[in-house]
Design a protein around this motif. Structure first.
Motif: not given
Length: 298
Positions: A270-292
């Motif tokens: 329950v902890r690692l699942g949501p943590h993994t989902v949120l990590t990659f969702v945040f990461l993909e959004q950071l890439k989309l908005r601020f990535g090279s």
């Protein structure tokens, strides 16, 4: 400002620190679940065995709602150290191959690179991990035995002053191995599923739904692979004994039965699942908005 369009010959990639930021943001959301998991894993006897729900309400009833965020500063520090390192290495190698026209890494290459990145990240993040475990478990101890770290920095300074600098790396073997396995379960799984579904089969678009599905599978895989190591790592870090070695912890845990290695499995998932989902969702959004943007061919 709208994100810059990316064509078929280009790929948007993250910067070296995006992984650490994403994991730290995810940790702020999932910290109460991590605290419950630590309480279940540090139970010293079968008599202390509780369910996830009962542990949650026991913590709230005895210590208040805010106690669910005990150790949050150490949790964020751990993610900034561990995840920044592991993502920087993994994404750096992947982006380097992409920018040189090498295409995406093979699955075997992803496993090797993610495993090595996890080993490095686990070692770097061990001090934050140790303080995090102690701060979360403090409320279970008698008042006279509590460490009462005010925050992560205070915990690190006190460990160095009272127990020696080397104590900060207690349990580094298990922490590094666990982090390496987590990286394989998360990064290699996520990238491989996304590559297959989006870029090869074309079944999904590279959007939020894709990120959610791929990261959910990756979180489940990572949980299954790391539970025994997570239990032993937590016990090693929470102990005050300098002789609490890996073989001793393994033997003591085995005496409680094989299921003891999977104690706290549900809250871990329950902890690692949501943590993994949120990590990659945040990461993909950071890439989309601020990535090279890098060219896929030289």
């Amino acid at each position: 400002t709208a994100p810059r369009a990316v064509g078929q010959d280009t790929r948007r990639v993250g910067r070296w620190y995006f992984g650490g930021l994403s994991s730290a943001m995810a940790a702020c959301c999932t910290h109460p679940l991590d605290l419950v998991k630590v309480h279940l894993q540090t139970a010293s006897s079968i008599a202390e065995k509780q369910t996830m729900t009962s542990t949650f309400f026991t913590v709230v009833r005895h210590n208040g709602v805010l106690s669910l965020y005990n150790g949050i500063s150490a949790s964020v520090l751990r993610q900034l150290l561990t995840s920044t390192t592991r993502f920087a290495i993994y994404e750096g190698v992947k982006n380097s191959i992409l920018s040189r026209g090498g295409g995406d890494m093979t699955f075997n290459a992803k496993v090797i690179v993610s495993f090595c990145a996890g080993l490095c990240g686990g070692l770097v993040g061990t001090p934050g991990d140790l303080v995090n475990v102690r701060m979360q478990n403090d409320m279970k101890l008698a008042a006279s035995a509590r460490r009462n770290y005010r925050h992560a920095a205070d915990g690190i300074f006190r460990v160095v002053r009272e127990e020696g600098a080397l104590r900060l790396f207690s349990g580094w073997e298990m922490a590094s191995l666990r982090c390496a396995v987590v990286c394989v379960g998360q990064m290699a799984t996520y990238d491989s599923i996304k590559q297959r579904l989006v870029f090869e089969l074309g079944w999904l678009k590279d959007d939020l739904i894709c990120h959610f599905l791929c990261s959910t599978v990756a979180g489940g895989m990572a949980t299954m692979m790391t539970m025994p190591m997570d239990v032993m790592k937590t016990k090693m870090m929470n102990s005050d004994s300098r002789s609490n070695s890996l073989p001793q912890v393994f033997t003591a845990t085995l005496k409680l039965g094989p299921s003891a290695f999977f104690k706290g499995f549900v809250p871990a998932f329950v902890r690692l699942g949501p943590h993994t989902v949120l990590t990659f969702v945040f990461l993909e959004q950071l890439k989309l908005r601020f990535g090279s943007v890098v060219e896929l061919s030289s």
